[in-house]
Design a protein around this motif. Structure first.
Motif, PDB file in Angstrom:
ATOM      1  N   ALA A  58      -5.129  -1.353   5.813  1.00 50.65           N
ATOM      2  CA  ALA A  58      -4.224  -0.503   6.597  1.00 50.65           C
ATOM      3  C   ALA A  58      -4.220   0.931   6.069  1.00 50.65           C
ATOM      4  CB  ALA A  58      -2.814  -1.081   6.574  1.00 50.65           C
ATOM      5  N   ILE A  59      -4.201   1.084   4.754  1.00 55.53           N
ATOM      6  CA  ILE A  59      -4.214   2.426   4.150  1.00 55.53           C
ATOM      7  C   ILE A  59      -5.529   3.124   4.460  1.00 55.53           C
ATOM      8  CG2 ILE A  59      -4.205   3.665   1.950  1.00 55.53           C
ATOM      9  CD1 ILE A  59      -2.280   1.379   0.949  1.00 55.53           C
ATOM     10  N   ASP A  60      -6.631   2.381   4.383  1.00 54.64           N
ATOM     11  CA  ASP A  60      -7.954   2.904   4.732  1.00 54.64           C
ATOM     12  C   ASP A  60      -7.960   3.401   6.177  1.00 54.64           C
ATOM     13  OD1 ASP A  60     -10.661   3.049   5.718  1.00 54.64           O
ATOM     14  OD2 ASP A  60     -11.325   1.785   4.077  1.00 54.64           O
ATOM     15  N   ALA A  61      -7.444   2.591   7.103  1.00 63.13           N
ATOM     16  CA  ALA A  61      -7.464   2.946   8.526  1.00 63.13           C
ATOM     17  C   ALA A  61      -6.547   4.114   8.859  1.00 63.13           C
ATOM     18  CB  ALA A  61      -7.071   1.732   9.366  1.00 63.13           C
ATOM     19  N   TRP A 104       1.866   6.775   4.160  1.00 61.52           N
ATOM     20  CA  TRP A 104       2.269   5.387   4.398  1.00 61.52           C
ATOM     21  C   TRP A 104       1.438   4.773   5.509  1.00 61.52           C
ATOM     22  CZ3 TRP A 104       5.920   2.412   1.860  1.00 61.52           C
ATOM     23  CH2 TRP A 104       6.658   3.086   0.868  1.00 61.52           C
ATOM     24  N   ALA A 105       1.272   3.450   5.455  1.00 60.12           N
ATOM     25  CA  ALA A 105       0.571   2.702   6.498  1.00 60.12           C
ATOM     26  C   ALA A 105       1.355   1.431   6.787  1.00 60.12           C
ATOM     27  CB  ALA A 105      -0.848   2.358   6.044  1.00 60.12           C
ATOM     28  N   GLY A 106       1.136   0.876   7.963  1.00 60.27           N
ATOM     29  CA  GLY A 106       1.792  -0.372   8.326  1.00 60.27           C
ATOM     30  C   GLY A 106       3.211  -0.162   8.808  1.00 60.27           C
ATOM     31  N   ALA A 107       3.846  -1.266   9.195  1.00 63.16           N
ATOM     32  CA  ALA A 107       5.228  -1.238   9.675  1.00 63.16           C
ATOM     33  C   ALA A 107       5.887  -2.568   9.334  1.00 63.16           C
ATOM     34  CB  ALA A 107       5.264  -1.010  11.179  1.00 63.16           C
ATOM     35  N   GLY A 122       1.784   4.090   0.332  1.00 62.36           N
ATOM     36  CA  GLY A 122       2.771   3.090   0.667  1.00 62.36           C
ATOM     37  C   GLY A 122       2.279   2.171   1.769  1.00 62.36           C
ATOM     38  N   PHE A 123       2.752   0.921   1.745  1.00 63.95           N
ATOM     39  CA  PHE A 123       2.403  -0.052   2.783  1.00 63.95           C
ATOM     40  C   PHE A 123       3.651  -0.834   3.155  1.00 63.95           C
ATOM     41  CE2 PHE A 123       0.854  -4.430   3.841  1.00 63.95           C
ATOM     42  CZ  PHE A 123       0.300  -4.108   5.080  1.00 63.95           C
ATOM     43  N   ARG A 124       3.888  -0.975   4.472  1.00 65.69           N
ATOM     44  CA  ARG A 124       5.020  -1.743   4.988  1.00 65.69           C
ATOM     45  C   ARG A 124       4.494  -2.889   5.839  1.00 65.69           C
ATOM     46  NH1 ARG A 124       7.251   3.818   5.694  1.00 65.69           N
ATOM     47  NH2 ARG A 124       8.876   4.050   4.114  1.00 65.69           N
TER      48      ARG A 124
END
Length: 198
Positions: A82-85, A38-41, A67-69
C-alpha cells in the motif's frame, strides 16, 4: 493595532514554516515520528520505518517512516504494498514476496538523497517494537507472515552481513523531528497563545 498586525503576520509565518517542514509529525509509543505519508484506510494504525544505515554514502537522513491504516487482519507485506502504491517508495521482494530485495526511495520534496540497497550484497532485517525502539523483536518468517498490530512500529533495516542481521534492530533509527522543527512548533504555539491574550 500595529502590534496585532505584526503578531498576526508572525503567526502566518509560523504556519507556513510548519506546513513546509520535512514531513508530518505523528505520535506513537511516546515518540514524535516524522511520517512521510500515509496509505490505506481503517481504524488500525502502524508506522513502518525503513533504515538504510547510510549504506551508500553520507545521507541527510538514513531512515524514513510511513503510516499504514487498515481494518481486519493485515500483514507487513500488505502495508509495504500500500505504501509503495501510494507514493515514491518502491519495494521489490524475493522468494514469493516473503523477503525484501530492495527498498528504493527518492522523494526530493522531502529528502534529496537516493535511498537504495542496490549495488551491494546485503540483508534486510525485519522486526517490530512496542516501546519506542528501546527493544526490537526480529522476525525471520518473512513479510507475508508478520501480522500487524495497531500501535506497533514495524522496522526494516539494511545491513551488510549476517552478524549485523542478527543484531539489526539495535541500530534501527526511528526518524523524529529535528530540533529546529520542534522550536518552530513551540514558537508558533507561544505566538498563538500571546495573540489570544491580546
Amino acid at each position: 493595532m500595529a502590534s496585532v498586525r505584526v503578531m498576526r503576520n508572525l503567526v502566518y509565518l509560523m504556519i507556513v514554516l510548519v506546513v513546509n517542514t520535512r514531513a508530518m509529525g505523528y505520535t506513537m509509543q511516546g515518540l514524535d515520528i516524522v511520517v512521510d505519508y500515509w496509505a490505506g484506510a481503517g481504524s488500525n494504525e502502524t508506522v513502518v520505518v525503513i533504515d538504510w544505515n547510510q549504506t551508500n554514502g553520507p545521507y541527510e537522513t538514513s531512515s524514513h517512516a510511513w503510516g499504514f491504516r487498515w481494518d481486519g487482519t493485515a500483514y507487513l507485506s500488505d502495508a509495504l504494498a500500500a505504501i509503495d502504491a501510494a507514493g515514491a517508495l518502491n519495494i521489490t521482494t524475493l522468494y514469493g514476496g516473503d523477503f525484501v530485495g530492495d527498498a528504493f526511495y527518492y522523494n526530493p520534496s522531502i529528502d534529496s538523497d537516493n535511498h537504495t540497497s542496490a549495488g551491494y550484497s546485503g540483508w534486510w532485517w525485519v522486526g517490530d517494537t512496542i516501546n519506542g525502539g528501546v527493544t526490537w523483536d526480529a522476525t525471520a518468517a518473512g513479510l507475508t507472515s508478520e501480522i500487524l498490530s495497531s500501535g506497533k512500529i514495524e522496522g526494516l533495516n539494511s545491513v551488510t552481513n549476517y552478524d549485523e542481521w542478527l543484531a539489526g534492530g539495535d541500530t534501527l533509527t526511528i526518524p523524529t523531528p529535528e530540533p529546529c522543527t520542534l522550536t518552530i512548533l513551540a514558537i508558533g504555539g507561544l505566538l498563538l497563545r500571546k495573540r489570544k491574550d491580546v
